[in-house]
Design a protein around this motif. Structure first.
Motif, PDB file in Angstrom:
ATOM      1  N   GLU A   1      -2.190 -17.997  15.349  1.00 41.92           N
ATOM      2  CA  GLU A   1      -2.397 -19.591  14.493  1.00 41.92           C
ATOM      3  C   GLU A   1      -1.598 -20.442  15.925  1.00 41.92           C
ATOM      4  N   LEU A   2      -0.195 -20.253  16.321  1.00 46.78           N
ATOM      5  CA  LEU A   2       0.199 -21.012  17.815  1.00 46.78           C
ATOM      6  C   LEU A   2      -0.795 -20.857  18.458  1.00 46.78           C
ATOM      7  N   VAL A   3      -1.465 -19.860  19.276  1.00 45.62           N
ATOM      8  CA  VAL A   3      -2.048 -20.021  20.508  1.00 45.62           C
ATOM      9  C   VAL A   3      -3.348 -20.645  20.217  1.00 45.62           C
ATOM     10  N   SER A   4      -3.918 -20.870  18.381  1.00 47.10           N
ATOM     11  CA  SER A   4      -4.928 -21.809  18.713  1.00 47.10           C
ATOM     12  C   SER A   4      -5.164 -22.945  19.277  1.00 47.10           C
ATOM     13  N   SER A   5      -3.410 -23.176  19.043  1.00 49.79           N
ATOM     14  CA  SER A   5      -3.030 -25.104  19.084  1.00 49.79           C
ATOM     15  C   SER A   5      -2.658 -25.046  20.199  1.00 49.79           C
ATOM     16  N   GLY A   6      -2.166 -24.359  21.329  1.00 49.70           N
ATOM     17  CA  GLY A   6      -1.659 -24.708  23.175  1.00 49.70           C
ATOM     18  C   GLY A   6      -0.694 -23.778  23.266  1.00 49.70           C
ATOM     19  N   TYR A   7       0.041 -23.667  21.994  1.00 47.50           N
ATOM     20  CA  TYR A   7       1.438 -22.245  22.493  1.00 47.50           C
ATOM     21  C   TYR A   7       0.626 -21.078  23.829  1.00 47.50           C
ATOM     22  N   GLY A   8       1.624 -20.868  24.222  1.00 47.16           N
ATOM     23  CA  GLY A   8       2.179 -19.717  24.625  1.00 47.16           C
ATOM     24  C   GLY A   8       3.008 -18.869  23.773  1.00 47.16           C
ATOM     25  N   THR A   9       2.840 -17.968  23.019  1.00 55.55           N
ATOM     26  CA  THR A   9       3.989 -16.742  22.232  1.00 55.55           C
ATOM     27  C   THR A   9       4.581 -15.440  22.758  1.00 55.55           C
ATOM     28  N   HIS A  10       5.046 -15.020  23.026  1.00 54.41           N
ATOM     29  CA  HIS A  10       5.694 -13.783  23.032  1.00 54.41           C
ATOM     30  C   HIS A  10       6.402 -13.251  21.485  1.00 54.41           C
ATOM     31  N   ILE A  11       6.206 -11.942  21.050  1.00 51.11           N
ATOM     32  CA  ILE A  11       7.319 -11.021  19.791  1.00 51.11           C
ATOM     33  C   ILE A  11       7.829  -9.952  20.191  1.00 51.11           C
ATOM     34  N   SER A  12       9.081 -10.210  20.220  1.00 51.21           N
ATOM     35  CA  SER A  12      10.087  -8.501  20.255  1.00 51.21           C
ATOM     36  C   SER A  12      10.934  -8.118  19.010  1.00 51.21           C
ATOM     37  N   ASP A  13      10.715  -7.151  19.255  1.00 48.34           N
ATOM     38  CA  ASP A  13      10.948  -6.029  17.721  1.00 48.34           C
ATOM     39  C   ASP A  13      12.941  -6.037  18.645  1.00 48.34           C
ATOM     40  N   ASP A  14      13.328  -6.659  17.493  1.00 48.26           N
ATOM     41  CA  ASP A  14      15.451  -6.172  17.977  1.00 48.26           C
ATOM     42  C   ASP A  14      16.251  -5.582  16.417  1.00 48.26           C
ATOM     43  N   GLN A  15      16.343  -4.770  16.996  1.00 45.83           N
ATOM     44  CA  GLN A  15      17.412  -4.504  15.273  1.00 45.83           C
ATOM     45  C   GLN A  15      17.105  -5.158  13.642  1.00 45.83           C
ATOM     46  N   GLY A  16      16.067  -4.631  13.561  1.00 42.84           N
ATOM     47  CA  GLY A  16      15.498  -4.625  12.663  1.00 42.84           C
ATOM     48  C   GLY A  16      14.919  -6.158  11.991  1.00 42.84           C
ATOM     49  N   TYR A  17      14.593  -6.394  13.260  1.00 47.88           N
ATOM     50  CA  TYR A  17      13.890  -7.778  12.679  1.00 47.88           C
ATOM     51  C   TYR A  17      12.982  -8.438  14.105  1.00 47.88           C
ATOM     52  N   VAL A  18      11.750  -8.903  13.928  1.00 50.66           N
ATOM     53  CA  VAL A  18      11.196  -9.991  14.565  1.00 50.66           C
ATOM     54  C   VAL A  18      10.867 -10.642  15.276  1.00 50.66           C
ATOM     55  N   LEU A  19      11.219 -10.993  16.328  1.00 53.71           N
ATOM     56  CA  LEU A  19      11.154 -12.919  16.803  1.00 53.71           C
ATOM     57  C   LEU A  19      10.269 -13.189  17.597  1.00 53.71           C
ATOM     58  N   LEU A  20       9.526 -14.034  16.863  1.00 51.75           N
ATOM     59  CA  LEU A  20       8.636 -14.581  17.604  1.00 51.75           C
ATOM     60  C   LEU A  20       9.437 -16.062  18.685  1.00 51.75           C
ATOM     61  N   GLU A  21       9.091 -16.142  19.701  1.00 55.25           N
ATOM     62  CA  GLU A  21       9.389 -17.152  20.844  1.00 55.25           C
ATOM     63  C   GLU A  21       7.469 -17.953  21.461  1.00 55.25           C
ATOM     64  N   ALA A  22       8.119 -19.420  20.829  1.00 54.02           N
ATOM     65  CA  ALA A  22       6.859 -19.923  21.139  1.00 54.02           C
ATOM     66  C   ALA A  22       6.933 -21.057  22.436  1.00 54.02           C
ATOM     67  N   GLN A  23       5.735 -21.341  23.505  1.00 60.57           N
ATOM     68  CA  GLN A  23       6.371 -22.536  24.152  1.00 60.57           C
ATOM     69  C   GLN A  23       4.914 -23.287  24.557  1.00 60.57           C
ATOM     70  N   LYS A  24       5.438 -24.339  24.475  1.00 58.59           N
ATOM     71  CA  LYS A  24       4.219 -25.676  25.035  1.00 58.59           C
ATOM     72  C   LYS A  24       5.131 -27.182  25.624  1.00 58.59           C
ATOM     73  N   VAL A  25       4.384 -27.229  26.323  1.00 63.07           N
ATOM     74  CA  VAL A  25       4.564 -28.520  26.937  1.00 63.07           C
ATOM     75  C   VAL A  25       4.693 -29.599  26.395  1.00 63.07           C
ATOM     76  N   SER A  26       5.389 -30.225  26.252  1.00 61.33           N
ATOM     77  CA  SER A  26       5.419 -31.433  25.389  1.00 61.33           C
ATOM     78  C   SER A  26       7.202 -32.536  26.350  1.00 61.33           C
ATOM     79  N   ALA A  27       6.450 -33.614  26.068  1.00 59.58           N
ATOM     80  CA  ALA A  27       7.535 -34.481  25.335  1.00 59.58           C
ATOM     81  C   ALA A  27       8.413 -34.479  24.812  1.00 59.58           C
ATOM     82  N   VAL A  28      10.056 -34.958  24.532  1.00 57.73           N
ATOM     83  CA  VAL A  28      11.238 -34.724  23.781  1.00 57.73           C
ATOM     84  C   VAL A  28      11.677 -35.770  23.270  1.00 57.73           C
ATOM     85  N   ASP A  29      10.632 -37.031  23.222  1.00 59.63           N
ATOM     86  CA  ASP A  29      10.892 -38.210  22.482  1.00 59.63           C
ATOM     87  C   ASP A  29      10.835 -38.145  21.261  1.00 59.63           C
TER      88      ASP A  29
END
Length: 118
Positions: free
Chosen positions: A38-66
């Motif tokens: 769903e994030l990818v369909s909204s224009g985000y890049g994503t990365h999923i990793s497994d670490d010590q019993g949980y799954v981490l999802l990182e997402a990135q998109k270019v945006s202003a921060v106002d």
């Protein structure tokens, strides 16, 4: 709002687009993958990793921060994370300030660019 105040104190040019990173944990890879799609369909890049019993999802998109942009992207990502059982950890982005010597924007890019995953 606290992060915006800190950014203003660092002379961050809040309206200048830059990579904005989001992260959160999911109970399993399946739910993280569904959120990722769903994030990818909204224009985000994503990365999923497994670490010590949980799954981490990182997402990135270019945006202003106002304030308006922060409200919009936080609501968007938080809604997607929660829809698939994830806990949103928050967002981060590099500071973009004006160099006093030249007046030109000086960008300090942090983090890595994330590639879309399916």
């Amino acid at each position: 709002m606290q992060q915006l105040e800190q950014r203003r104190s660092m002379s961050d040019q809040l309206g200048v687009p830059r990579p904005v990173d989001h992260s959160g944990v999911f109970p399993d890879r399946k739910s993280a993958s569904e959120a990722s799609r769903e994030l990818v369909s909204s224009g985000y890049g994503t990365h999923i990793s497994d670490d010590q019993g949980y799954v981490l999802l990182e997402a990135q998109k270019v945006s202003a921060v106002d304030a308006e942009a922060v409200h919009k992207f936080t609501e968007e990502v938080l809604t997607i994370f929660h829809r698939f059982g994830g806990d949103y950890d928050g967002w981060g982005a590099p500071v973009v300030d004006s160099s006093p010597a030249t007046g030109a924007p000086r960008r300090s890019w942090l983090g890595r660019l994330l590639r879309p995953q399916g």
